[in-house]
Design an enzyme around this catalytic site. Structure first.
Site, short mmCIF file in Angstrom:
data_model
loop_
_atom_site.label_atom_id
_atom_site.label_comp_id
_atom_site.label_asym_id
_atom_site.label_seq_id
_atom_site.Cartn_x
_atom_site.Cartn_y
_atom_site.Cartn_z
N GLU A 188 0.84 -1.21 0.00
CA GLU A 188 0.00 0.00 0.00
C GLU A 188 0.87 1.26 0.00
O GLU A 188 0.80 2.06 0.92
CB GLU A 188 -0.88 0.02 1.26
CG GLU A 188 -1.75 -1.19 1.47
CD GLU A 188 -2.41 -1.22 2.85
OE1 GLU A 188 -2.02 -0.45 3.75
OE2 GLU A 188 -3.34 -2.02 3.03
N PRO A 189 1.71 1.45 -1.00
CA PRO A 189 2.58 2.63 -0.99
C PRO A 189 1.80 3.92 -1.27
O PRO A 189 0.89 3.94 -2.11
CB PRO A 189 3.57 2.35 -2.13
CG PRO A 189 2.85 1.44 -3.06
CD PRO A 189 1.91 0.61 -2.21
N TYR A 211 4.89 18.42 11.47
CA TYR A 211 5.94 17.47 11.87
C TYR A 211 7.32 18.12 11.86
O TYR A 211 8.32 17.40 11.90
CB TYR A 211 6.05 16.31 10.87
CG TYR A 211 4.80 15.65 10.38
CD1 TYR A 211 3.96 14.96 11.25
CD2 TYR A 211 4.49 15.65 9.02
CE1 TYR A 211 2.85 14.30 10.77
CE2 TYR A 211 3.38 14.99 8.54
CZ TYR A 211 2.56 14.32 9.41
OH TYR A 211 1.47 13.65 8.93
N CYS A 224 -2.13 33.57 10.27
CA CYS A 224 -1.88 34.19 11.58
C CYS A 224 -1.62 33.14 12.65
O CYS A 224 -2.47 32.89 13.51
CB CYS A 224 -3.05 35.09 11.95
SG CYS A 224 -3.23 36.39 10.74
N GLU A 225 -0.48 32.51 12.55
CA GLU A 225 -0.01 31.52 13.52
C GLU A 225 1.51 31.58 13.45
O GLU A 225 2.07 31.59 12.35
CB GLU A 225 -0.38 30.08 13.09
CG GLU A 225 -1.83 29.75 13.01
CD GLU A 225 -2.44 29.37 14.35
OE1 GLU A 225 -1.69 29.09 15.31
OE2 GLU A 225 -3.68 29.40 14.43
N TYR A 242 0.89 14.07 0.94
CA TYR A 242 0.45 14.73 2.16
C TYR A 242 0.63 16.25 2.08
O TYR A 242 0.90 16.91 3.07
CB TYR A 242 1.17 14.12 3.39
CG TYR A 242 1.02 12.62 3.43
CD1 TYR A 242 -0.20 12.05 3.75
CD2 TYR A 242 2.08 11.77 3.09
CE1 TYR A 242 -0.36 10.67 3.75
CE2 TYR A 242 1.92 10.39 3.07
CZ TYR A 242 0.70 9.85 3.41
OH TYR A 242 0.53 8.48 3.40
C1 LIG Z 1 -0.99 6.03 5.23
C2 LIG Z 1 -1.13 4.59 4.97
C3 LIG Z 1 -0.40 3.99 3.94
C4 LIG Z 1 0.58 4.73 3.08
O1 LIG Z 1 1.72 5.12 3.78
P1 LIG Z 1 2.94 5.82 3.01
O2 LIG Z 1 3.91 6.07 4.08
O3 LIG Z 1 2.42 7.06 2.39
O4 LIG Z 1 3.44 4.83 2.01
C5 LIG Z 1 -0.61 2.64 3.70
N1 LIG Z 1 -1.49 1.92 4.45
C6 LIG Z 1 -2.20 2.47 5.45
C7 LIG Z 1 -3.14 1.63 6.22
C8 LIG Z 1 -2.04 3.81 5.75
O5 LIG Z 1 -2.73 4.35 6.75
#
Ligand SMILES: *Cc1c(COP(=O)(O)O)cnc(C)c1O
Length: 403
Positions: free
Chosen positions: A261-262, A304, A330-331, A358
């Site tokens: 899941e990249p 972050y 304004c922060e 992001y």
């Molecule tokens: C955010 C997230 C990702 C992706 O993470 P990356 O660091 O952007 O690759 C994959 N799986 C889940 C469940 C997430 O919450």
């Protein structure tokens, strides 16, 4: 960006504008495809990193599946031409409405994050009259050595089910009438620069798979999440191949297919935020470049303390000076960078690099600032993939008390 001067994009579309490169998005995806070729593995792009329809559509055309965390993201994926049966649904707080929507369109799998969610999915699936495909997202309790806000696989994390509870939950799920066990998932964090913790998590997950096989519980897939880091400054992330090889080795003689899941590693370095210098402000203590982008456009520095490289779009002959790059919000937390040596004058454009992940996805309307435009560059062509918001867009749906 590819064949187009950023100054032309600024002149044509205004600023702030997110600019993405089709070629870079494509090659980032191809790197995963290449590393996984010959293996039974799917690449499910994590939509939350950047959910623009143009980008989702590009990944759908390349053959991606999708990892979503809301019904809204599911709707976007479908609108962009994604296939529902390639969608994984993660997240700790899925509502009954979201669960119903996902069952009705036929997603590939829910990544279930609690016992209570399992009960809810079973009951909604019963109402719909379909079986819900499930996996548990287990929390392998490994330290991914990343920023605490983006570490998700520790015991103390709100994500996933505790490793020790997972087997019992699978046994419970196996007795349910309206769910079907498909897989097991984990995702330990983001911006990971060391592949070792993911391999450690994968080994733990596999030991659980083997334990459950004794109970007759089998899995079609093992989902190892996302998290591969990118270079923002001087980080040296592993290549996609170096990151995946130890994982592929672990699965060499196994029946389960793999899912990844990249998010960040597919889009992060494919986009930048283009902004204009409004003012230079030279003080006794510090100098400021005040730009027209702010924390509402790119929250990562404020959130972050993240580092983004910033480069002038056109080189100035003048000597650089040391500046903080700040926005109009304004922060005091509204900064994009600290202590950068820049040779700039008012009216110049700056490119804030590595902003494809992001960035826009976390943007807001704080200070009643319309969100930025987004363009996708393809060779010499520039396509507007999201119009800049207008002010009436911002207060649409608001109302006032009767007279
Ligand atoms: C955010 C997230 C990702 C992706 O993470 P990356 O660091 O952007 O690759 C994959 N799986 C889940 C469940 C997430 O919450």
């Amino acid at each position: 960006m590819e064949g187009v001067p950023l100054a032309d994009i600024a002149a044509r579309f205004g600023t702030p504008t997110y600019v993405y490169s089709r070629a870079t998005l494509t090659s980032a995806f191809r790197a995963y495809q290449h590393a996984l070729s010959g293996h039974r593995a799917s690449i499910c792009y994590a939509v939350k990193a950047n959910s623009n329809l143009g980008i989702l559509n590009l990944f759908a055309r390349l053959g991606a599946g999708f990892d979503i965390v809301s019904g809204g993201e599911l709707t976007r994926v479908l609108a962009a031409g994604g296939q529902p049966n390639q969608v994984l649904f993660s997240g700790v707080g899925k509502s009954a409405v979201e669960i119903r929507q996902a069952i009705e369109v036929g997603i590939r799998c829910f990544n279930v994050e609690s016992a209570a969610e399992l009960e809810r999915i079973d009951s909604v699936a019963g109402e719909v009259g379909l079986k819900a495909p499930i996996a548990f997202r287990v929390n392998p309790d490994v330290d991914p050595k990343t920023h605490p806000y983006i570490a998700t696989g520790l015991k103390s994390s709100k994500f996933g089910v505790a490793f020790g509870e997972a087997a019992g939950l699978y046994r419970r799920a196996a007795t349910m009438r309206n769910v079907e066990i498909r897989g097991i998932a984990c995702h330990i964090g983001s911006q990971l620069l060391d592949p070792a913790p993911i391999a450690e998590a994968a080994e733990k997950v596999l030991s659980l798979v083997d334990t459950l096989a004794v109970d007759g519980i089998h899995f079609d897939h093992v989902d190892l999440g996302g998290g591969l880091g990118i270079r923002y400054r001087d980080e040296i992330p592993p290549t996609v191949t170096d990151y995946l090889s130890p994982l592929l080795a672990l699965f060499q003689n196994r029946r389960e297919a793999l899912c990844f899941e990249p998010g960040r590693s597919l889009v992060g370095n494919s986009g930048l935020l283009l902004t204009r210098v409004e003012y230079l402000k030279h003080g006794e203590d510090r100098n400021f470049v005040v730009v027209d982008a702010a924390m509402n456009d790119l929250a990562r520095p404020a959130l972050y303390d993240a580092y983004h490289q910033i480069v002038p779009v056109t080189q100035q002959p003048s000597e650089p000076r040391r500046y903080d790059v700040v926005g109009p919000v304004c922060e005091s937390g509204d900064f994009l960078a600290h202590d950068r040596d820049l040779a700039v004058t008012a009216g110049d454009h700056l490119a804030i690099l590595s902003a494809g992940a992001y960035g826009m996805a976390m943007s807001s309307n704080y200070n009643t600032r319309p969100r930025a435009a987004e363009v996708l560059v393809d060779g010499d062509a520039v396509h507007l993939v999201r119009q800049r918001e207008t002010l009436p867009d911002l207060y649409r749906g608001e109302g006032i008390l009767p007279a």
